[in-house]
Design a protein around this motif. Structure first.
Motif, PDB file in Angstrom:
ATOM      1  N   MET A   1      -7.048 -14.084 -10.950  1.00  0.00           N
ATOM      2  CA  MET A   1      -7.103 -12.753 -10.373  1.00  0.00           C
ATOM      3  C   MET A   1      -8.197 -11.962 -11.087  1.00  0.00           C
ATOM      4  SD  MET A   1      -4.071  -9.867 -10.055  1.00  0.00           S
ATOM      5  CE  MET A   1      -2.976 -10.861 -10.966  1.00  0.00           C
ATOM      6  N   SER A   2      -9.092 -11.352 -10.363  1.00  0.00           N
ATOM      7  CA  SER A   2     -10.126 -10.522 -10.984  1.00  0.00           C
ATOM      8  C   SER A   2      -9.536  -9.162 -11.342  1.00  0.00           C
ATOM      9  CB  SER A   2     -11.317 -10.345 -10.030  1.00  0.00           C
ATOM     10  OG  SER A   2     -11.019  -9.395  -9.035  1.00  0.00           O
ATOM     11  N   VAL A   3     -10.268  -8.401 -12.130  1.00  0.00           N
ATOM     12  CA  VAL A   3      -9.809  -7.090 -12.581  1.00  0.00           C
ATOM     13  C   VAL A   3      -9.567  -6.155 -11.389  1.00  0.00           C
ATOM     14  CG1 VAL A   3     -10.440  -5.063 -13.936  1.00  0.00           C
ATOM     15  CG2 VAL A   3     -10.928  -7.329 -14.808  1.00  0.00           C
ATOM     16  N   LEU A   4     -10.260  -6.336 -10.289  1.00  0.00           N
ATOM     17  CA  LEU A   4     -10.126  -5.432  -9.149  1.00  0.00           C
ATOM     18  C   LEU A   4      -8.968  -5.782  -8.224  1.00  0.00           C
ATOM     19  CD1 LEU A   4     -13.896  -4.896  -8.298  1.00  0.00           C
ATOM     20  CD2 LEU A   4     -12.380  -3.448  -9.646  1.00  0.00           C
ATOM     21  N   GLU A   5      -8.316  -6.908  -8.468  1.00  0.00           N
ATOM     22  CA  GLU A   5      -7.171  -7.288  -7.651  1.00  0.00           C
ATOM     23  C   GLU A   5      -5.893  -6.852  -8.348  1.00  0.00           C
ATOM     24  OE1 GLU A   5      -7.039 -11.379  -6.419  1.00  0.00           O
ATOM     25  OE2 GLU A   5      -9.219 -11.486  -6.464  1.00  0.00           O
ATOM     26  N   LEU A   6      -4.950  -6.342  -7.567  1.00  0.00           N
ATOM     27  CA  LEU A   6      -3.657  -5.959  -8.123  1.00  0.00           C
ATOM     28  C   LEU A   6      -2.625  -7.023  -7.792  1.00  0.00           C
ATOM     29  CD1 LEU A   6      -3.335  -2.148  -7.241  1.00  0.00           C
ATOM     30  CD2 LEU A   6      -3.869  -3.166  -9.444  1.00  0.00           C
ATOM     31  N   GLY A   7      -1.746  -7.274  -8.756  1.00  0.00           N
ATOM     32  CA  GLY A   7      -0.617  -8.154  -8.495  1.00  0.00           C
ATOM     33  C   GLY A   7       0.391  -7.433  -7.609  1.00  0.00           C
ATOM     34  N   ASP A   8       1.375  -8.165  -7.146  1.00  0.00           N
ATOM     35  CA  ASP A   8       2.373  -7.581  -6.241  1.00  0.00           C
ATOM     36  C   ASP A   8       3.094  -6.395  -6.856  1.00  0.00           C
ATOM     37  OD1 ASP A   8       1.715  -9.436  -4.298  1.00  0.00           O
ATOM     38  OD2 ASP A   8       3.376 -10.788  -4.798  1.00  0.00           O
ATOM     39  N   ALA A   9       3.536  -6.529  -8.102  1.00  0.00           N
ATOM     40  CA  ALA A   9       4.273  -5.432  -8.751  1.00  0.00           C
ATOM     41  C   ALA A   9       3.401  -4.191  -8.884  1.00  0.00           C
ATOM     42  CB  ALA A   9       4.777  -5.877 -10.125  1.00  0.00           C
ATOM     43  N   SER A  10       2.171  -4.367  -9.341  1.00  0.00           N
ATOM     44  CA  SER A  10       1.277  -3.222  -9.512  1.00  0.00           C
ATOM     45  C   SER A  10       0.926  -2.569  -8.181  1.00  0.00           C
ATOM     46  CB  SER A  10      -0.004  -3.643 -10.239  1.00  0.00           C
ATOM     47  OG  SER A  10       0.292  -3.992 -11.572  1.00  0.00           O
ATOM     48  N   ARG A  11       0.745  -3.383  -7.157  1.00  0.00           N
ATOM     49  CA  ARG A  11       0.422  -2.849  -5.834  1.00  0.00           C
ATOM     50  C   ARG A  11       1.580  -1.993  -5.298  1.00  0.00           C
ATOM     51  NH1 ARG A  11      -1.465  -7.047  -3.937  1.00  0.00           N
ATOM     52  NH2 ARG A  11       0.413  -7.946  -3.053  1.00  0.00           N
ATOM     53  N   THR A  12       2.810  -2.483  -5.484  1.00  0.00           N
ATOM     54  CA  THR A  12       3.978  -1.728  -5.031  1.00  0.00           C
ATOM     55  C   THR A  12       4.124  -0.420  -5.804  1.00  0.00           C
ATOM     56  OG1 THR A  12       5.110  -3.755  -4.390  1.00  0.00           O
ATOM     57  CG2 THR A  12       6.489  -1.812  -4.746  1.00  0.00           C
ATOM     58  N   ILE A  13       3.984  -0.500  -7.116  1.00  0.00           N
ATOM     59  CA  ILE A  13       4.090   0.707  -7.946  1.00  0.00           C
ATOM     60  C   ILE A  13       2.994   1.701  -7.566  1.00  0.00           C
ATOM     61  CG2 ILE A  13       3.966   1.615 -10.303  1.00  0.00           C
ATOM     62  CD1 ILE A  13       5.143  -1.152 -11.191  1.00  0.00           C
ATOM     63  N   ALA A  14       1.776   1.218  -7.354  1.00  0.00           N
ATOM     64  CA  ALA A  14       0.668   2.099  -6.966  1.00  0.00           C
ATOM     65  C   ALA A  14       0.960   2.790  -5.639  1.00  0.00           C
ATOM     66  CB  ALA A  14      -0.639   1.305  -6.877  1.00  0.00           C
ATOM     67  N   GLY A  15       1.525   2.058  -4.694  1.00  0.00           N
ATOM     68  CA  GLY A  15       1.870   2.665  -3.407  1.00  0.00           C
ATOM     69  C   GLY A  15       2.885   3.777  -3.567  1.00  0.00           C
ATOM     70  N   VAL A  16       3.908   3.534  -4.376  1.00  0.00           N
ATOM     71  CA  VAL A  16       4.928   4.569  -4.608  1.00  0.00           C
ATOM     72  C   VAL A  16       4.314   5.767  -5.326  1.00  0.00           C
ATOM     73  CG1 VAL A  16       7.070   5.081  -5.857  1.00  0.00           C
ATOM     74  CG2 VAL A  16       6.845   2.933  -4.588  1.00  0.00           C
ATOM     75  N   VAL A  17       3.485   5.510  -6.333  1.00  0.00           N
ATOM     76  CA  VAL A  17       2.840   6.591  -7.082  1.00  0.00           C
ATOM     77  C   VAL A  17       1.978   7.442  -6.152  1.00  0.00           C
ATOM     78  CG1 VAL A  17       1.084   7.060  -8.838  1.00  0.00           C
ATOM     79  CG2 VAL A  17       2.955   5.482  -9.334  1.00  0.00           C
TER      80      VAL A  17
END
Length: 138
Positions: A1-17
């Motif tokens: 995974m490159s630095v610009l890709e988010l994992g599933d957990a981070s993507r979900t948290i980012a969406g909620v934030v």
């Protein structure tokens, strides 16, 4: 995974934030009512309202950055979760602490809810320390 890709957990948290930004916008509208004198508050309450609103905005922004950095560390398990949710949780707790500690007609000093602010500060410290150490050891 490159630095610009988010994992599933981070993507979900980012969406909620990102969804919480609407509440910060509402808080900004409320702040305009306070500064125009439409909401009766003591100077103490005005200061805590400003601090609560400012902490929410800054910490939500920081939390989005921390999610990208957390994925760059490769931290997993408990420490991965602390690195990902420490700052967003701090945004909630610190803002809530400022608002709740100043609630009540004519209040001029914080009530017992100030403890929530300190829980938020602990969450912020845990999240940023874990993330910082994770980055330095990655």
């Amino acid at each position: 995974m490159s630095v610009l890709e988010l994992g599933d957990a981070s993507r979900t948290i980012a969406g909620v934030v990102l969804l919480t930004i609407v509440t910060i916008e509402f808080g900004g509208y409320f702040m305009t009512k306070i500064v125009r004198g439409q909401v009766p508050m003591t100077d103490f309450q005005k200061a805590f309202a400003r601090a609560g609103h400012a902490h929410a905005g800054v910490l939500v922004t920081l939390s989005l950055i921390c999610l990208v950095l957390a994925d760059a560390t490769g931290l997993g398990g408990f420490f991965g979760w602390v690195a990902r949710v420490g700052v967003p949780l701090a945004a909630i707790l610190m803002s809530a602490g400022f608002f709740a500690a100043s609630a009540g007609r004519g209040r001029t000093e914080p009530n017992g809810a100030i403890a929530v602010l300190w829980l938020g500060a602990a969450s912020l410290a845990a999240g940023t320390l874990t993330l910082g150490i994770g980055l330095l050891t990655a």
